[in-house]
Design a protein around this motif. Structure first.
Motif, mmCIF file in Angstrom:
data_model
loop_
_atom_site.group_PDB
_atom_site.id
_atom_site.type_symbol
_atom_site.label_atom_id
_atom_site.label_comp_id
_atom_site.label_asym_id
_atom_site.label_seq_id
_atom_site.Cartn_x
_atom_site.Cartn_y
_atom_site.Cartn_z
ATOM 1 N N GLY A 27 0.798 -1.220 0.000
ATOM 2 C CA GLY A 27 0.000 0.000 0.000
ATOM 3 C C GLY A 27 0.829 1.266 0.000
ATOM 4 N N VAL A 28 2.061 1.199 0.523
ATOM 5 C CA VAL A 28 2.907 2.394 0.601
ATOM 6 C C VAL A 28 3.681 2.643 -0.690
ATOM 7 C CG1 VAL A 28 3.165 2.237 3.098
ATOM 8 C CG2 VAL A 28 4.808 1.055 1.601
ATOM 9 N N ASP A 29 3.624 1.693 -1.619
ATOM 10 C CA ASP A 29 4.347 1.850 -2.882
ATOM 11 C C ASP A 29 3.500 2.638 -3.878
ATOM 12 O OD1 ASP A 29 6.422 0.287 -1.835
ATOM 13 O OD2 ASP A 29 5.441 -1.563 -2.488
ATOM 14 N N THR A 30 4.151 3.106 -4.932
ATOM 15 C CA THR A 30 3.474 3.926 -5.942
ATOM 16 C C THR A 30 3.692 3.322 -7.321
ATOM 17 O OG1 THR A 30 3.829 5.940 -4.644
ATOM 18 C CG2 THR A 30 3.320 6.219 -6.979
ATOM 19 N N ILE A 31 2.637 3.314 -8.127
ATOM 20 C CA ILE A 31 2.736 2.855 -9.510
ATOM 21 C C ILE A 31 2.118 3.909 -10.410
ATOM 22 C CG2 ILE A 31 0.605 1.539 -9.224
ATOM 23 C CD1 ILE A 31 1.533 -0.310 -11.442
ATOM 24 N N ALA A 32 2.728 4.127 -11.573
ATOM 25 C CA ALA A 32 2.197 5.091 -12.531
ATOM 26 C C ALA A 32 2.560 4.637 -13.936
ATOM 27 C CB ALA A 32 2.756 6.486 -12.272
ATOM 28 N N ARG A 33 1.692 4.943 -14.874
ATOM 29 C CA ARG A 33 1.988 4.667 -16.281
ATOM 30 C C ARG A 33 2.654 5.897 -16.871
ATOM 31 N NH1 ARG A 33 -2.259 4.701 -21.100
ATOM 32 N NH2 ARG A 33 -0.854 4.220 -22.834
ATOM 33 N N LEU A 34 3.835 5.699 -17.465
ATOM 34 C CA LEU A 34 4.586 6.816 -18.028
ATOM 35 C C LEU A 34 4.099 7.187 -19.417
ATOM 36 C CD1 LEU A 34 8.240 5.900 -16.993
ATOM 37 C CD2 LEU A 34 6.666 7.483 -15.886
ATOM 38 N N GLY A 35 3.544 6.220 -20.124
ATOM 39 C CA GLY A 35 3.126 6.431 -21.506
ATOM 40 C C GLY A 35 3.400 5.181 -22.309
ATOM 41 N N GLY A 36 2.602 4.966 -23.357
ATOM 42 C CA GLY A 36 2.785 3.759 -24.151
ATOM 43 C C GLY A 36 2.589 2.533 -23.279
ATOM 44 N N GLU A 38 4.924 1.643 -20.929
ATOM 45 C CA GLU A 38 5.911 1.760 -19.861
ATOM 46 C C GLU A 38 5.247 2.200 -18.555
ATOM 47 O OE1 GLU A 38 9.299 4.121 -20.709
ATOM 48 O OE2 GLU A 38 10.072 2.769 -22.248
ATOM 49 N N PHE A 39 5.608 1.496 -17.489
ATOM 50 C CA PHE A 39 5.132 1.829 -16.149
ATOM 51 C C PHE A 39 6.347 2.089 -15.258
ATOM 52 C CE2 PHE A 39 1.667 -0.479 -18.003
ATOM 53 C CZ PHE A 39 0.508 0.002 -17.406
ATOM 54 N N THR A 40 6.137 2.882 -14.227
ATOM 55 C CA THR A 40 7.172 3.061 -13.215
ATOM 56 C C THR A 40 6.609 2.684 -11.853
ATOM 57 O OG1 THR A 40 8.820 4.584 -12.311
ATOM 58 C CG2 THR A 40 6.627 5.476 -12.705
ATOM 59 N N VAL A 41 7.462 2.102 -11.030
ATOM 60 C CA VAL A 41 7.082 1.694 -9.676
ATOM 61 C C VAL A 41 8.074 2.320 -8.705
ATOM 62 C CG1 VAL A 41 6.966 -0.249 -8.073
ATOM 63 C CG2 VAL A 41 5.994 -0.469 -10.371
ATOM 64 N N ILE A 42 7.567 2.951 -7.667
ATOM 65 C CA ILE A 42 8.412 3.510 -6.612
ATOM 66 C C ILE A 42 8.177 2.700 -5.349
ATOM 67 C CG2 ILE A 42 8.962 5.544 -5.237
ATOM 68 C CD1 ILE A 42 7.873 7.257 -7.522
ATOM 69 N N LEU A 73 -6.468 -14.436 -26.196
ATOM 70 C CA LEU A 73 -5.539 -14.847 -25.149
ATOM 71 C C LEU A 73 -4.191 -14.217 -25.493
ATOM 72 C CD1 LEU A 73 -5.662 -16.624 -22.605
ATOM 73 C CD2 LEU A 73 -4.647 -18.473 -23.954
ATOM 74 N N ILE A 74 -3.772 -13.257 -24.684
ATOM 75 C CA ILE A 74 -2.625 -12.419 -25.028
ATOM 76 C C ILE A 74 -1.459 -12.716 -24.088
ATOM 77 C CG2 ILE A 74 -1.800 -10.050 -25.256
ATOM 78 C CD1 ILE A 74 -4.719 -9.238 -25.782
ATOM 79 N N HIS A 75 -0.290 -12.935 -24.680
ATOM 80 C CA HIS A 75 0.937 -13.166 -23.920
ATOM 81 C C HIS A 75 1.854 -11.957 -24.084
ATOM 82 C CE1 HIS A 75 0.229 -17.523 -23.181
ATOM 83 N NE2 HIS A 75 -0.483 -17.405 -24.292
ATOM 84 N N ILE A 76 2.399 -11.476 -22.998
ATOM 85 C CA ILE A 76 3.336 -10.362 -23.052
ATOM 86 C C ILE A 76 4.561 -10.703 -22.208
ATOM 87 C CG2 ILE A 76 1.480 -8.680 -23.359
ATOM 88 C CD1 ILE A 76 1.946 -7.813 -20.442
ATOM 89 N N GLY A 77 5.603 -9.925 -22.370
ATOM 90 C CA GLY A 77 6.792 -10.065 -21.549
ATOM 91 C C GLY A 77 7.052 -8.772 -20.796
ATOM 92 N N SER A 78 8.090 -8.770 -19.989
ATOM 93 C CA SER A 78 8.424 -7.564 -19.232
ATOM 94 C C SER A 78 9.935 -7.448 -19.088
ATOM 95 C CB SER A 78 7.767 -7.589 -17.846
ATOM 96 O OG SER A 78 8.101 -8.772 -17.150
ATOM 97 N N SER A 79 10.408 -6.222 -19.132
ATOM 98 C CA SER A 79 11.820 -5.914 -18.915
ATOM 99 C C SER A 79 11.882 -4.819 -17.866
ATOM 100 C CB SER A 79 12.479 -5.445 -20.216
ATOM 101 O OG SER A 79 12.359 -6.425 -21.224
ATOM 102 N N ILE A 80 12.637 -5.044 -16.800
ATOM 103 C CA ILE A 80 12.620 -4.136 -15.654
ATOM 104 C C ILE A 80 14.024 -3.619 -15.376
ATOM 105 C CG2 ILE A 80 12.082 -3.901 -13.203
ATOM 106 C CD1 ILE A 80 10.097 -6.195 -13.510
ATOM 107 N N GLY A 81 14.150 -2.297 -15.337
ATOM 108 C CA GLY A 81 15.388 -1.652 -14.919
ATOM 109 C C GLY A 81 15.198 -1.056 -13.536
ATOM 110 N N ILE A 82 16.175 -1.261 -12.656
ATOM 111 C CA ILE A 82 16.040 -0.843 -11.257
ATOM 112 C C ILE A 82 17.152 0.137 -10.891
ATOM 113 C CG2 ILE A 82 15.919 -1.625 -8.858
ATOM 114 C CD1 ILE A 82 15.156 -4.397 -9.903
ATOM 115 N N THR A 83 16.770 1.233 -10.249
ATOM 116 C CA THR A 83 17.741 2.174 -9.695
ATOM 117 C C THR A 83 17.441 2.387 -8.220
ATOM 118 O OG1 THR A 83 16.340 4.031 -10.377
ATOM 119 C CG2 THR A 83 18.143 3.433 -11.836
ATOM 120 N N ALA A 84 18.473 2.749 -7.478
ATOM 121 C CA ALA A 84 18.328 2.977 -6.037
ATOM 122 C C ALA A 84 18.721 4.416 -5.709
ATOM 123 C CB ALA A 84 19.203 1.999 -5.254
ATOM 124 N N TYR A 85 17.913 5.035 -4.878
ATOM 125 C CA TYR A 85 18.189 6.406 -4.428
ATOM 126 C C TYR A 85 18.899 6.353 -3.077
ATOM 127 C CZ TYR A 85 17.322 11.133 -2.703
ATOM 128 O OH TYR A 85 17.475 12.404 -2.199
#
Length: 217
Positions: A27-36, A38-42, A73-85
């Motif tokens: 619940g304390v995390d944040t998710i947003a769609r950047l466009g297209g 692409e999503f970002t998760v904090i 029936l749709i199959h997708i993949g995901s690629s995740i890049g992670i950075t740390a503050y």
């Protein structure tokens, strides 16, 4: 997706992706769609990178399950890049840029995985980004070309067709491999435009050859 099944199906898929992503978070995390697509998760109050890796693995596993949308029936993949503050950047622009670099690294190695940003990625990813920019210019300026490899009939040893092979001679880097061209195109929004250029060029060139009497087959 939008070009094959329509924008309505694409929008519904994005909604379902958002629901699955949210289910992987607290619940304390944040998710947003950047466009297209692409999503970002904090991830808030994360103490170690290992925790971020666990969340990334949950997301990859969740998105790997097929999506049922109407009769599709749709199959997708995901690629995740992670950075740390603040280790990887002390402002929003740096964090997004470095996350993109890590994501590019994942896509280059095959997708459906995650990667942490490393300073070693900077030179490599900058090179990839420059190539993508140059490929856009090459496509707009007709700097690409096709070679044709004959297809021989085993029945009578006559030429029964040709295979079109994409080529790009970069003005400073020389010949760029077709594999790299396709990889860069798939990671950007160039793949459809590139496919259309190949189709139009391959269809038009034999017509010009016939018009000049060069095709004696």
């Amino acid at each position: 997706m939008n070009d094959t099944l329509g924008h309505h199906i694409g929008d519904l898929l994005l909604e379902k992706v958002g629901i699955r992503l949210t289910a992987c978070l607290r619940g304390v995390d944040t998710i947003a769609r950047l466009g297209g697509d692409e999503f970002t998760v904090i991830l808030n109050t994360v103490q170690t990178k290992e925790h971020a890796a666990i969340v990334a693995e949950k997301i990859i596993t969740s998105l790997a399950r097929p999506f049922k949308i109407h009769s599709h029936l749709i199959h997708i993949g995901s690629s995740i890049g992670i950075t740390a503050y603040p280790e990887d950047g002390d402002d929003l622009d740096a964090m997004f840029k470095h996350a993109d670099m890590a994501m590019y690294d994942v896509k280059e190695k095959g997708r459906n995985a995650y990667a942490f940003f490393s300073s070693n990625l900077t030179t490599y990813v900058n090179h990839r980004m420059e190539l993508e920019k140059d490929l856009r210019i090459a496509l707009d300026n007709n700097e690409l070309y096709l070679n044709y490899q004959p297809i021989i009939s085993l029945h009578d040893n006559n030429i029964c067709g040709v295979e079109a092979l994409l080529r790009w001679r970069h003005p400073t880097l020389g010949q760029i491999s077709p594999e790299k061209i396709i990889s860069i195109s798939e990671e950007s929004d160039l793949i459809l435009a590139l496919g259309e250029w190949i189709l139009r060029t391959a269809c038009a060139q034999p017509v010009r050859s016939l018009a000049h009497g060069k095709n004696k087959a």
